[in-house]
Scaffold this motif. Structure first.
Motif, PDB file in Angstrom:
ATOM      1  N   GLU A 200       0.630  -1.147  -0.320  1.00 50.47           N
ATOM      2  CA  GLU A 200       0.117   0.041  -0.008  1.00 50.47           C
ATOM      3  C   GLU A 200       0.945   1.116  -0.005  1.00 50.47           C
ATOM      4  O   GLU A 200       0.419   2.222  -0.478  1.00 50.47           O
ATOM      5  CB  GLU A 200      -0.960  -0.109   1.211  1.00 50.47           C
ATOM      6  N   ALA A 201       1.810   1.329   0.829  1.00 49.51           N
ATOM      7  CA  ALA A 201       2.889   2.363   0.684  1.00 49.51           C
ATOM      8  C   ALA A 201       3.451   2.562  -0.584  1.00 49.51           C
ATOM      9  O   ALA A 201       3.704   3.770  -0.962  1.00 49.51           O
ATOM     10  CB  ALA A 201       3.795   2.067   1.814  1.00 49.51           C
ATOM     11  N   MET A 202       3.694   1.731  -1.424  1.00 46.64           N
ATOM     12  CA  MET A 202       4.255   1.771  -2.802  1.00 46.64           C
ATOM     13  C   MET A 202       3.378   2.310  -3.520  1.00 46.64           C
ATOM     14  O   MET A 202       3.650   3.011  -4.399  1.00 46.64           O
ATOM     15  CB  MET A 202       4.718   0.434  -2.988  1.00 46.64           C
ATOM     16  N   GLU A 203       1.983   1.862  -3.352  1.00 52.60           N
ATOM     17  CA  GLU A 203       0.952   2.409  -4.442  1.00 52.60           C
ATOM     18  C   GLU A 203       0.595   3.931  -4.050  1.00 52.60           C
ATOM     19  O   GLU A 203       0.084   4.602  -5.019  1.00 52.60           O
ATOM     20  CB  GLU A 203      -0.331   1.534  -4.403  1.00 52.60           C
ATOM     21  N   ILE A 204       0.596   4.370  -2.607  1.00 49.21           N
ATOM     22  CA  ILE A 204       0.111   5.697  -2.309  1.00 49.21           C
ATOM     23  C   ILE A 204       1.306   6.699  -2.784  1.00 49.21           C
ATOM     24  O   ILE A 204       2.370   6.552  -2.566  1.00 49.21           O
ATOM     25  CB  ILE A 204      -0.298   5.558  -0.941  1.00 49.21           C
ATOM     26  N   ARG A 205       0.605   7.713  -3.476  1.00 52.61           N
ATOM     27  CA  ARG A 205       1.569   8.720  -3.671  1.00 52.61           C
ATOM     28  C   ARG A 205       1.632  10.196  -2.882  1.00 52.61           C
ATOM     29  O   ARG A 205       0.304  10.428  -2.572  1.00 52.61           O
ATOM     30  CB  ARG A 205       1.274   9.164  -5.176  1.00 52.61           C
ATOM     31  N   ASP A 206       2.516  10.814  -2.682  1.00 52.97           N
ATOM     32  CA  ASP A 206       2.415  11.846  -1.673  1.00 52.97           C
ATOM     33  C   ASP A 206       2.356  13.164  -2.744  1.00 52.97           C
ATOM     34  O   ASP A 206       2.025  12.812  -3.752  1.00 52.97           O
ATOM     35  CB  ASP A 206       3.757  12.105  -1.067  1.00 52.97           C
ATOM     36  N   VAL A 207       2.309  14.323  -2.186  1.00 55.26           N
ATOM     37  CA  VAL A 207       1.776  15.421  -3.126  1.00 55.26           C
ATOM     38  C   VAL A 207       2.950  15.540  -4.172  1.00 55.26           C
ATOM     39  O   VAL A 207       2.662  16.345  -5.139  1.00 55.26           O
ATOM     40  CB  VAL A 207       1.802  16.820  -2.304  1.00 55.26           C
ATOM     41  N   ASP A 208       4.053  15.124  -3.824  1.00 56.56           N
ATOM     42  CA  ASP A 208       5.323  15.367  -5.011  1.00 56.56           C
ATOM     43  C   ASP A 208       5.339  14.127  -5.927  1.00 56.56           C
ATOM     44  O   ASP A 208       6.158  14.057  -6.816  1.00 56.56           O
ATOM     45  CB  ASP A 208       6.738  15.425  -4.343  1.00 56.56           C
ATOM     46  N   GLY A 209       4.288  13.185  -5.750  1.00 50.84           N
ATOM     47  CA  GLY A 209       3.998  11.911  -6.596  1.00 50.84           C
ATOM     48  C   GLY A 209       4.932  10.983  -6.552  1.00 50.84           C
ATOM     49  O   GLY A 209       5.023  10.092  -7.263  1.00 50.84           O
ATOM     50  N   LEU A 210       5.560  10.878  -5.272  1.00 45.41           N
ATOM     51  CA  LEU A 210       6.445   9.689  -4.789  1.00 45.41           C
ATOM     52  C   LEU A 210       5.703   8.970  -3.831  1.00 45.41           C
ATOM     53  O   LEU A 210       5.028   9.589  -3.156  1.00 45.41           O
ATOM     54  CB  LEU A 210       7.841  10.337  -4.532  1.00 45.41           C
ATOM     55  N   PRO A 211       6.136   7.692  -3.541  1.00 49.39           N
ATOM     56  CA  PRO A 211       5.657   6.970  -2.435  1.00 49.39           C
ATOM     57  C   PRO A 211       6.041   7.558  -1.233  1.00 49.39           C
ATOM     58  O   PRO A 211       6.787   8.423  -0.979  1.00 49.39           O
ATOM     59  CB  PRO A 211       6.449   5.666  -2.783  1.00 49.39           C
ATOM     60  N   ILE A 212       5.063   7.292  -0.174  1.00 50.53           N
ATOM     61  CA  ILE A 212       5.417   7.730   1.348  1.00 50.53           C
ATOM     62  C   ILE A 212       6.433   6.899   1.745  1.00 50.53           C
ATOM     63  O   ILE A 212       6.167   5.546   2.034  1.00 50.53           O
ATOM     64  CB  ILE A 212       4.048   8.171   1.948  1.00 50.53           C
ATOM     65  N   GLU A 213       7.046   7.529   2.942  1.00 60.66           N
ATOM     66  CA  GLU A 213       7.904   6.543   4.103  1.00 60.66           C
ATOM     67  C   GLU A 213       6.858   5.867   4.823  1.00 60.66           C
ATOM     68  O   GLU A 213       5.904   6.258   5.135  1.00 60.66           O
ATOM     69  CB  GLU A 213       8.760   7.413   4.429  1.00 60.66           C
ATOM     70  N   ILE A 214       7.455   4.828   5.112  1.00 57.21           N
ATOM     71  CA  ILE A 214       6.504   3.793   6.252  1.00 57.21           C
ATOM     72  C   ILE A 214       7.393   3.787   7.685  1.00 57.21           C
ATOM     73  O   ILE A 214       8.632   3.833   7.503  1.00 57.21           O
ATOM     74  CB  ILE A 214       6.293   2.456   5.732  1.00 57.21           C
ATOM     75  N   GLN A 215       6.748   3.399   8.635  1.00 53.06           N
ATOM     76  CA  GLN A 215       7.426   3.405   9.986  1.00 53.06           C
ATOM     77  C   GLN A 215       8.156   1.972  10.103  1.00 53.06           C
ATOM     78  O   GLN A 215       7.456   1.001   9.898  1.00 53.06           O
ATOM     79  CB  GLN A 215       6.496   3.601  11.077  1.00 53.06           C
ATOM     80  N   VAL A 216       9.197   1.734  10.576  1.00 55.86           N
ATOM     81  CA  VAL A 216      10.014   0.750  10.598  1.00 55.86           C
ATOM     82  C   VAL A 216       9.904   0.014  12.141  1.00 55.86           C
ATOM     83  O   VAL A 216      10.559   0.889  12.847  1.00 55.86           O
ATOM     84  CB  VAL A 216      11.460   0.416  10.027  1.00 55.86           C
ATOM     85  N   LYS A 217       8.920  -0.903  12.360  1.00 55.37           N
ATOM     86  CA  LYS A 217       8.999  -1.309  13.650  1.00 55.37           C
ATOM     87  C   LYS A 217       9.652  -2.433  14.321  1.00 55.37           C
ATOM     88  O   LYS A 217      10.116  -2.644  15.566  1.00 55.37           O
ATOM     89  CB  LYS A 217       7.354  -1.826  13.841  1.00 55.37           C
ATOM     90  N   LYS A 218      10.182  -3.318  13.151  1.00 55.04           N
ATOM     91  CA  LYS A 218      11.057  -4.401  13.645  1.00 55.04           C
ATOM     92  C   LYS A 218      12.350  -4.410  12.738  1.00 55.04           C
ATOM     93  O   LYS A 218      12.565  -3.962  11.794  1.00 55.04           O
ATOM     94  CB  LYS A 218      10.131  -5.849  13.658  1.00 55.04           C
ATOM     95  N   ARG A 219      13.257  -5.315  13.331  1.00 56.29           N
ATOM     96  CA  ARG A 219      14.723  -5.387  12.532  1.00 56.29           C
ATOM     97  C   ARG A 219      14.757  -6.629  11.763  1.00 56.29           C
ATOM     98  O   ARG A 219      15.876  -7.063  11.521  1.00 56.29           O
ATOM     99  CB  ARG A 219      15.775  -4.890  13.339  1.00 56.29           C
ATOM    100  N   ASP A 220      13.797  -7.252  11.477  1.00 53.21           N
ATOM    101  CA  ASP A 220      14.110  -8.563  10.703  1.00 53.21           C
ATOM    102  C   ASP A 220      14.075  -8.401   9.198  1.00 53.21           C
ATOM    103  O   ASP A 220      14.202  -7.198   8.841  1.00 53.21           O
ATOM    104  CB  ASP A 220      12.842  -9.470  11.198  1.00 53.21           C
ATOM    105  N   GLU A 221      13.889  -9.412   8.318  1.00 50.78           N
ATOM    106  CA  GLU A 221      14.018  -9.024   6.910  1.00 50.78           C
ATOM    107  C   GLU A 221      13.068  -8.230   6.339  1.00 50.78           C
ATOM    108  O   GLU A 221      13.415  -7.362   5.543  1.00 50.78           O
ATOM    109  CB  GLU A 221      13.946 -10.593   6.098  1.00 50.78           C
TER     110      GLU A 221
END
Length: 460
Positions: A200-221
């Motif tokens: 979903e984060a890859m498909e959603i676009r910000d105002v600048d037309g780029l994907p939005i960053e997501i929050q990293v909660k875990k340090r696995d793969e």
């Protein structure tokens, strides 16, 4: 440490826990059965019983009793009952009288006749329960005693455990399997949820037309994948900002360059006009005409450069409206007719009305398209000295066809700069939702500008 934070390590932990629970369950059952066996209950002894051993012990203890009495026999029966609680025992005298009994479930006769005794022995031989008949003492005057034990007692300990606690073990294993499935389901459900969130984060676009960053909660793969995705987004945003800055600098450079070039160009044009008033030789007049032609070409190139820059930056004004394209093209051709006539071109114009002459286009854009095409004909098809403008109607499209008899665009010509002019044509044609085709050979160039019907577009 990196391995222990991975999804593989977590899933391996789930498998180890499931195996451990099964092992603990079996160990618990084994411990429980061992405790039962230590209580002295023969039916659940941890060691397998042998029929021959019981038969030998029963005969030995019966033979050791010479003076049989009810107290003696009852004492013997109680001893055996402690070791085999489910066993049944009884004493029959020499005369066939049923005397002492213990834990007897079947109805036995009070008087045992020889016939009934024979029948009893025959029925019990090799059947269930296991039956042992032994005479008391060294002779038969004391009668005989009978021991009956269920043959289940002689089963191996594991079989006895399964017979008595098989359902418990079965449901225990099923419970462990279900627990493992449930934990695995929750584990993979969490992975799927995180992957869908990343998608979903890859498909959603910000105002600048780029994907939005997501929050990293875990340090696995998946956490590392999310971190890489965020880094990619940051790099794309930085790259886009640099590109925008470079594009802005390029537009400013082209605008300044165009202004700087037009200023001396205007002065050159003024000087050439002044020179044309003077008396010149024939060679001077030809040179002046060549200079004026070069000035016109340079001015057109500067105009194309500015237009192309504005189009690429989406700054070129676009105002579509419904116009009669046949009338518009005919009126536009009147401004070019003298130019081609002065250069000695043969002009072939054949504009037939369409079924509907109304096109939704920007008149300035459409005029610029024809201007660039006509300028290209003057530059590249001067040797052929021929131009035709015709219309064509089919079931799928309506079109204008511009054709010349030049040497083709792949051949060298004295005039340059047609590439940027046709690039402007391509951008403007597509911007007005039209289509175009261009074919060029040594016998000439043919350009078709189409307005494709909506049904034909859906068919594609």
């Amino acid at each position: 440490m990196k391995f222990f934070r991975s999804l593989l390590a977590k899933y391996m932990l789930i498998i180890v826990l499931a195996i451990s629970i099964v092992q603990i369950s079996y160990l618990g059952v084994a411990t429980f059965m061992l405790g039962i066996s230590k209580t002295g209950s023969g039916d659940f002894s941890s060691e397998a019983l042998l029929e021959s051993d019981i038969e030998e012990q029963w005969h030995t203890q019966a033979k050791s009793i010479n003076n049989a009495s009810e107290a003696t026999i009852e004492q013997l029966f109680q001893k055996w009952q402690k070791q085999y609680p489910t066993a049944s025992m009884f004493w029959v005298s020499e005369k066939g009288n049923l005397l002492t009994t213990m834990n007897v479930q079947d109805e036995l006769p009070k008087i045992w006749t020889p016939a009934f005794t024979t029948k009893f022995i025959k029925e019990r031989y090799g059947s269930d329960p296991f039956t042992v008949i032994a005479f008391l003492g060294d002779d038969v005057s004391n009668g005989f005693i009978v021991l009956e034990i269920s043959r289940d007692v002689f089963k191996p300990p594991l079989i006895k455990i399964y017979d008595n606690y098989g359902s418990f073990l079965f449901f225990g294993v099923v419970a462990v399997i279900l627990f493992f499935i449930a934990v695995s389901f929750l584990f993979f459900k969490g992975i799927r949820k995180r992957l869908l969130h990343l998608q979903e984060a890859m498909e959603i676009r910000d105002v600048d037309g780029l994907p939005i960053e997501i929050q990293v909660k875990k340090r696995d793969e998946i956490g590392q994948l999310e971190h890489s995705f965020n880094r990619m987004v940051c790099e794309l945003r930085d790259s886009k900002q640099r590109q925008q800055k470079e594009e802005q600098l390029r537009r400013e450079l082209i605008a300044n360059l165009s202004h700087d070039l037009r200023t001396p160009l205007t002065k050159v044009r003024a000087q050439s006009y002044t020179i044309s008033k003077e008396a010149l030789s024939e060679e001077g007049i030809q040179a002046l005409k060549a200079m004026e032609a070069s000035i016109v070409n340079i001015d057109a190139l500067i105009e194309n450069l500015m237009s192309y820059t504005l189009l690429m930056a989406s700054k070129y004004k676009f105002e579509p409206k419904n116009i009669n394209v046949i009338r518009f093209v005919r009126e536009h051709l009147t401004t070019w007719y003298p130019v081609f006539e002065r250069e000695g071109f043969t002009i072939d114009i054949e504009l037939q009305a369409f079924e509907s002459n109304e096109w939704s286009v920007d008149p300035l854009w459409l005029g610029r398209i024809f201007d660039n095409i006509f300028q290209n004909v003057l530059r590249h098809a001067y040797s052929g000295k021929y131009i035709s403008v015709k219309t064509k109607s089919t079931d799928s499209y309506k079109a204008f066809i511009i054709e010349d008899h030049g040497q083709g665009m792949k051949n060298e010509s004295n005039a340059k700069g047609a590439g940027i002019g046709l690039s402007i044509v391509d951008i403007m044609v597509k911007g007005m939702d039209l289509e175009w085709e261009i074919t060029s050979s040594q016998s000439g160039t043919k350009i078709i500008i189409k307005n494709v019907m909506q049904s034909a577009k859906l068919g594609k």
